[in-house]
Design a protein around this motif. Sequence first.
Motif, PDB file in Angstrom:
ATOM      1  N   SER A  51      34.529 -63.003  10.872  1.00  0.00           N
ATOM      2  CA  SER A  51      33.721 -63.747   9.904  1.00  0.00           C
ATOM      3  C   SER A  51      33.442 -62.938   8.638  1.00  0.00           C
ATOM      4  N   GLY A  52      33.891 -61.668   8.606  1.00  0.00           N
ATOM      5  CA  GLY A  52      33.716 -60.842   7.408  1.00  0.00           C
ATOM      6  C   GLY A  52      32.540 -59.885   7.476  1.00  0.00           C
ATOM      7  N   GLN A  53      31.794 -59.886   8.555  1.00  0.00           N
ATOM      8  CA  GLN A  53      30.652 -58.991   8.701  1.00  0.00           C
ATOM      9  C   GLN A  53      31.140 -57.566   8.924  1.00  0.00           C
ATOM     10  N   SER A  54      30.596 -56.617   8.165  1.00  0.00           N
ATOM     11  CA  SER A  54      30.961 -55.213   8.319  1.00  0.00           C
ATOM     12  C   SER A  54      30.363 -54.680   9.613  1.00  0.00           C
ATOM     13  N   ILE A  55      31.225 -54.120  10.477  1.00  0.00           N
ATOM     14  CA  ILE A  55      30.785 -53.598  11.767  1.00  0.00           C
ATOM     15  C   ILE A  55      30.553 -52.093  11.679  1.00  0.00           C
ATOM     16  N   SER A  56      31.526 -51.366  11.123  1.00  0.00           N
ATOM     17  CA  SER A  56      31.365 -49.921  10.981  1.00  0.00           C
ATOM     18  C   SER A  56      32.307 -49.395   9.908  1.00  0.00           C
ATOM     19  N   LYS A  57      31.976 -48.198   9.425  1.00  0.00           N
ATOM     20  CA  LYS A  57      32.794 -47.512   8.434  1.00  0.00           C
ATOM     21  C   LYS A  57      32.933 -46.070   8.910  1.00  0.00           C
ATOM     22  N   ILE A  58      34.186 -45.608   9.024  1.00  0.00           N
ATOM     23  CA  ILE A  58      34.475 -44.288   9.576  1.00  0.00           C
ATOM     24  C   ILE A  58      35.120 -43.434   8.495  1.00  0.00           C
ATOM     25  N   SER A  59      34.566 -42.252   8.255  1.00  0.00           N
ATOM     26  CA  SER A  59      35.165 -41.305   7.321  1.00  0.00           C
ATOM     27  C   SER A  59      36.244 -40.526   8.056  1.00  0.00           C
ATOM     28  N   THR A  60      37.416 -40.377   7.442  1.00  0.00           N
ATOM     29  CA  THR A  60      38.522 -39.717   8.126  1.00  0.00           C
ATOM     30  C   THR A  60      38.566 -38.221   7.885  1.00  0.00           C
ATOM     31  N   GLU A  61      37.890 -37.712   6.859  1.00  0.00           N
ATOM     32  CA  GLU A  61      37.753 -36.267   6.596  1.00  0.00           C
ATOM     33  C   GLU A  61      39.058 -35.497   6.740  1.00  0.00           C
ATOM     34  N   ASN A  62      40.106 -35.944   6.045  1.00  0.00           N
ATOM     35  CA  ASN A  62      41.412 -35.276   6.021  1.00  0.00           C
ATOM     36  C   ASN A  62      42.101 -35.203   7.379  1.00  0.00           C
ATOM     37  N   LYS A  63      41.714 -36.073   8.308  1.00  0.00           N
ATOM     38  CA  LYS A  63      42.399 -36.152   9.598  1.00  0.00           C
ATOM     39  C   LYS A  63      43.563 -37.129   9.467  1.00  0.00           C
ATOM     40  N   ASN A  64      44.488 -37.078  10.411  1.00  0.00           N
ATOM     41  CA  ASN A  64      45.559 -38.069  10.415  1.00  0.00           C
ATOM     42  C   ASN A  64      45.546 -38.931  11.681  1.00  0.00           C
ATOM     43  N   THR A  65      44.519 -38.771  12.511  1.00  0.00           N
ATOM     44  CA  THR A  65      44.323 -39.644  13.672  1.00  0.00           C
ATOM     45  C   THR A  65      42.837 -39.932  13.819  1.00  0.00           C
ATOM     46  N   VAL A  66      42.543 -41.055  14.403  1.00  0.00           N
ATOM     47  CA  VAL A  66      41.151 -41.399  14.701  1.00  0.00           C
ATOM     48  C   VAL A  66      41.149 -42.328  15.914  1.00  0.00           C
ATOM     49  N   ILE A  67      40.134 -42.177  16.739  1.00  0.00           N
ATOM     50  CA  ILE A  67      39.915 -43.071  17.872  1.00  0.00           C
ATOM     51  C   ILE A  67      38.681 -43.902  17.542  1.00  0.00           C
ATOM     52  N   ILE A  68      38.876 -45.205  17.472  1.00  0.00           N
ATOM     53  CA  ILE A  68      37.797 -46.125  17.087  1.00  0.00           C
ATOM     54  C   ILE A  68      37.223 -46.760  18.347  1.00  0.00           C
ATOM     55  N   PRO A  69      35.927 -46.583  18.604  1.00  0.00           N
ATOM     56  CA  PRO A  69      35.333 -47.185  19.798  1.00  0.00           C
ATOM     57  C   PRO A  69      35.142 -48.693  19.626  1.00  0.00           C
ATOM     58  N   PHE A  70      35.599 -49.445  20.596  1.00  0.00           N
ATOM     59  CA  PHE A  70      35.404 -50.892  20.631  1.00  0.00           C
ATOM     60  C   PHE A  70      34.574 -51.295  21.845  1.00  0.00           C
ATOM     61  N   ASN A  71      34.200 -50.326  22.700  1.00  0.00           N
ATOM     62  CA  ASN A  71      33.530 -50.648  23.958  1.00  0.00           C
ATOM     63  C   ASN A  71      32.167 -51.305  23.767  1.00  0.00           C
ATOM     64  N   ASN A  72      31.503 -51.058  22.642  1.00  0.00           N
ATOM     65  CA  ASN A  72      30.181 -51.649  22.419  1.00  0.00           C
ATOM     66  C   ASN A  72      30.245 -52.965  21.653  1.00  0.00           C
ATOM     67  N   LEU A  73      31.456 -53.443  21.336  1.00  0.00           N
ATOM     68  CA  LEU A  73      31.613 -54.690  20.586  1.00  0.00           C
ATOM     69  C   LEU A  73      31.922 -55.842  21.532  1.00  0.00           C
ATOM     70  N   PRO A  74      31.455 -57.040  21.196  1.00  0.00           N
ATOM     71  CA  PRO A  74      31.783 -58.189  22.037  1.00  0.00           C
ATOM     72  C   PRO A  74      33.253 -58.577  21.883  1.00  0.00           C
ATOM     73  N   SER A  75      33.772 -59.300  22.850  1.00  0.00           N
ATOM     74  CA  SER A  75      35.146 -59.786  22.775  1.00  0.00           C
ATOM     75  C   SER A  75      35.315 -60.646  21.536  1.00  0.00           C
ATOM     76  N   GLY A  76      36.481 -60.529  20.912  1.00  0.00           N
ATOM     77  CA  GLY A  76      36.743 -61.322  19.719  1.00  0.00           C
ATOM     78  C   GLY A  76      37.846 -60.719  18.885  1.00  0.00           C
ATOM     79  N   THR A  77      37.947 -61.186  17.650  1.00  0.00           N
ATOM     80  CA  THR A  77      38.972 -60.742  16.719  1.00  0.00           C
ATOM     81  C   THR A  77      38.318 -59.911  15.624  1.00  0.00           C
ATOM     82  N   TYR A  78      38.930 -58.776  15.312  1.00  0.00           N
ATOM     83  CA  TYR A  78      38.388 -57.851  14.314  1.00  0.00           C
ATOM     84  C   TYR A  78      39.477 -57.451  13.319  1.00  0.00           C
ATOM     85  N   LEU A  79      39.056 -57.112  12.111  1.00  0.00           N
ATOM     86  CA  LEU A  79      39.959 -56.600  11.092  1.00  0.00           C
ATOM     87  C   LEU A  79      39.697 -55.115  10.925  1.00  0.00           C
ATOM     88  N   VAL A  80      40.754 -54.315  10.930  1.00  0.00           N
ATOM     89  CA  VAL A  80      40.655 -52.869  10.724  1.00  0.00           C
ATOM     90  C   VAL A  80      41.327 -52.575   9.381  1.00  0.00           C
TER      91      VAL A  80
END
Length: 147
Positions: free
Chosen positions: A101-130
């Motif tokens: 629906s366009g609601q901002s869920i989270s914003k992650i700073s990458t700090e010059n990394k080239n990998t990130v693990i994004i937690p989805f365990n606390n989010l309800p089932s559904g469709t998300y945009l990354v």
Amino acid sequence: MKHNLLLLIFLLVFSFSNSQTITFSYDAAGNQINRVYNSVGNRISNEPIKEYKDLTQNDMKKFFPEDVISYYPNPVKDELFVKWEFIEDNKVNTIEIFSISGQSISKISTENKNTVIIPFNNLPSGTYLVNLNYEDGEKKSITIIKN
């Protein structure tokens, strides 16, 4: 009226004959262990879920075919693994997660990394945009399904 009824029957038969389903299996702890894609009742794939350390480049899915950005798994249950390469010093600054629906869920700073693990365990089932946001203002987006 008779033609409309025949057209409706044809459309119903055609839509059911081309149906696809995805079946998920879970272990006793609730972790997804495999998914099976079905098309017209036939099994297409039985893809076991892997740990991040066991992933190969062939396991990773691409944002775009020519891209150096990949992710795993989709659909996601607990965590989404995202990996990218730096090209011409155009670095990823932040990664943003939005609900469908366009609601901002989270914003992650990458700090010059080239990998990130994004937690989805606390989010309800559904469709998300990354969204991946680059230093030069470019943005790339994928759709993720959360079980």
